[in-house]
Design an enzyme around this catalytic site. Structure first.
Site, PDB file in Angstrom:
ATOM      1  N   TYR A 110      -1.734  -0.522  10.939  1.00  0.00           N
ATOM      2  CA  TYR A 110      -1.857  -1.203   9.634  1.00  0.00           C
ATOM      3  C   TYR A 110      -0.652  -0.887   8.753  1.00  0.00           C
ATOM      4  CZ  TYR A 110      -3.215  -1.762   4.715  1.00  0.00           C
ATOM      5  OH  TYR A 110      -3.223  -2.071   3.373  1.00  0.00           O
ATOM      6  N   THR A 117       0.831  -1.203   0.000  1.00  0.00           N
ATOM      7  CA  THR A 117       0.000   0.000   0.000  1.00  0.00           C
ATOM      8  C   THR A 117       0.868   1.256   0.000  1.00  0.00           C
ATOM      9  OG1 THR A 117      -1.450   1.294   1.448  1.00  0.00           O
ATOM     10  CG2 THR A 117      -0.097  -0.334   2.519  1.00  0.00           C
ATOM     11  N   ASP A 118       0.299   2.345  -0.493  1.00  0.00           N
ATOM     12  CA  ASP A 118       1.022   3.631  -0.424  1.00  0.00           C
ATOM     13  C   ASP A 118       1.053   4.175   1.007  1.00  0.00           C
ATOM     14  OD1 ASP A 118      -1.659   4.342  -0.164  1.00  0.00           O
ATOM     15  OD2 ASP A 118      -1.629   5.878  -1.723  1.00  0.00           O
ATOM     16  N   GLU A 119       0.261   3.564   1.910  1.00  0.00           N
ATOM     17  CA  GLU A 119       0.194   4.087   3.281  1.00  0.00           C
ATOM     18  C   GLU A 119       1.511   3.904   4.022  1.00  0.00           C
ATOM     19  OE1 GLU A 119      -3.518   3.234   5.270  1.00  0.00           O
ATOM     20  OE2 GLU A 119      -4.562   3.082   3.364  1.00  0.00           O
ATOM     21  N   LYS A 170       2.399  -3.267   7.260  1.00  0.00           N
ATOM     22  CA  LYS A 170       2.684  -3.424   5.818  1.00  0.00           C
ATOM     23  C   LYS A 170       4.117  -2.965   5.519  1.00  0.00           C
ATOM     24  CE  LYS A 170       0.283  -4.646   2.944  1.00  0.00           C
ATOM     25  NZ  LYS A 170      -0.063  -6.015   2.440  1.00  0.00           N
TER      26      LYS A 170
END
Ligand code: NAD
Ligand code: TYD
Length: 353
Positions: free
Chosen positions: A160, A135-137, A164
């Site tokens: 989260y 994810t870009d998060e 990741k």
């Protein structure tokens, strides 16, 4: 497709939102591949997502948990996979705030189990490839300007995204330390059919249908870059087949929306579709307490995957939302199934007024 080499491909998390679109694409497009879908069927996994492909001769479902190291090792030993596309994860930020440990278990430990099993296979198979979906998060938050590139520093803010980020680091470390052949992609927010109605777009569609409040966190001035899930599945196909090993690809829609503007747009479209008076659904918008550690803005610079692999999003936001809303209208039974049980309890604790 004739002439294709027979390959055993493991897709994890294939019963979830993005995974089900990836499984469908691979099973139907690559007939010579044998696709194994490994999924624990948590609250977010649902085999109804794959009804149309479940009887295909090149598809098998395996119910299993990626934290179960013995099961993983036995599975890899039996099928000698040629490739792994790893999507299985705990994926919802709000749940990670109330239960971080389950994110560590699945997203970090589960990933390391897959990496260890992959290393064993890679020793005897020069073609083997491990593809990690992220994810870009992991990059944290942007201010009002700028874009995330593949070189942006990792700066995760939620449990989260921390889990990741950790798994991404393990993948790179296995590449550097043990020579594991890998690719990684980091994608922006997806939307589309089969998304569990806890994420913003399907939650709001579901609540508008049922005339329930639309909980906008904080002032709603948070920005996300939305991508239609089938465009993500296409990007995954390209990266898996043509992405240079050891590289990362950012994937994004070039489609930034503030949450409050998106909420209002959904209300407008759905008023028309539901035959409601203009402005009726907008009255459901309710500003609620902000999410702790809420990232202000995500936006992707996708020029690397565009230039190197020729990928472009194919669906405009208008088209994608239209298709998505229609899908939820046509699949009320799916909505009813996935929102019964565990999820209802969760929903009560989050937004009870
Ligand atoms: P999802 O929550 O819809 O699906 C996750 C799937 O993984 C479910 O089918 C679930 O049953 C399965 N799963 C969970 N824990 C498992 C375990 N321990 N063992 C085996 N299976 C398990 O998630 P999604 O939105 O489809 O996301 C898929 C992947 O893409 C994730 O890795 C996520 O981090 C990443 N991603 C998601 C988005 C997004 O906007 N949804 C954006 C970028 C990246
Ligand atoms: P979400 O769909 O949970 O994705 P992510 O947090 O991974 O980006 O949330 C998207 C945005 O919408 C995020 O800024 C949080 C916000 N949001 C709300 O305002 N209300 C909600 O009920 C939800 C689920 C999210």
């Amino acid at each position: 497709m004739g002439g294709q080499v027979q390959k055993n491909i493991l897709i994890t998390g294939g019963a979830g939102f993005i995974g089900s679109h990836v499984v469908r694409r691979f099973v139907t497009k690559y007939r010579a591949y044998r696709i194994y879908n490994l999924d624990a069927l948590t609250y977010a996994g649902n085999l109804e997502n794959l009804k149309d492909v479940e009887n295909q001769p090149n598809y098998s479902f395996i119910k299993g948990d990626i934290t179960d190291v013995d099961m993983i090792n036995a599975l890899f030993d039996r099928h000698k996979f040629d490739g792994v596309i790893h999507l299985a994860a705990e994926s919802h930020v709000d749940r990670s705030i109330t239960d971080p440990l389950s994110f560590v278990k699945t997203n970090v430990l589960g990933t390391v189990n897959l990496l260890n099993a992959s290393l064993e296979i890679a020793k005897n198979n020069q073609q083997f490839k491990y593809y990690h979906i992220s994810t870009d998060e992991v990059y944290g938050t942007l201010g009002n300007t700028g874009l995330f590139s593949e070189n942006s520093p990792y700066n995760p803010n939620s449990p989260y995204s921390a889990s990741k980020a950790s798994s991404d680091h393990f993948v790179r470390a296995y590449g550097e330390t043990y020579g594991l052949p890998y690719v990684i992609s980091n994608c922006s927010n997806n939307y589309g059919p089969n998304q569990f109605p806890e994420k913003l777009i399907p939650l709001f569609i579901n609540n508008i249908i049922h005339n329930k409040p639309l909980p906008v966190y904080g002032d709603g001035n948070y920005t996300r870059d939305w991508l239609y899930v089938k465009d993500h599945a296409e990007a995954i196909d390209l990266v898996f087949h043509s992405g240079k090993l050891g590289e990362t690809f950012n994937i994004g829609g070039g489609n930034e929306w503030k949450n409050i503007d998106l909420a209002k747009m959904l209300c407008r479209i759905m008023d028309v579709k539901l035959g409601r008076q203009e402005g009726q659904s907008e009255q459901l918008i309710t500003f609620v307490k902000d999410r702790p550690g809420h990232d202000l803005r995500y936006a992707i610079d996708a020029s690397k995957i565009e230039n190197e692999l020729g990928w472009r999003p194919s669906v405009t936001f208008q088209e994608g939302l239209d298709r998505t809303i229609d899908w939820y209208f046509e699949n009320r039974e799916w909505l009813e199934h996935v929102t019964s049980g565990d999820y209802k309890d969760y929903y009560k604790t989050q937004y009870q007024e």
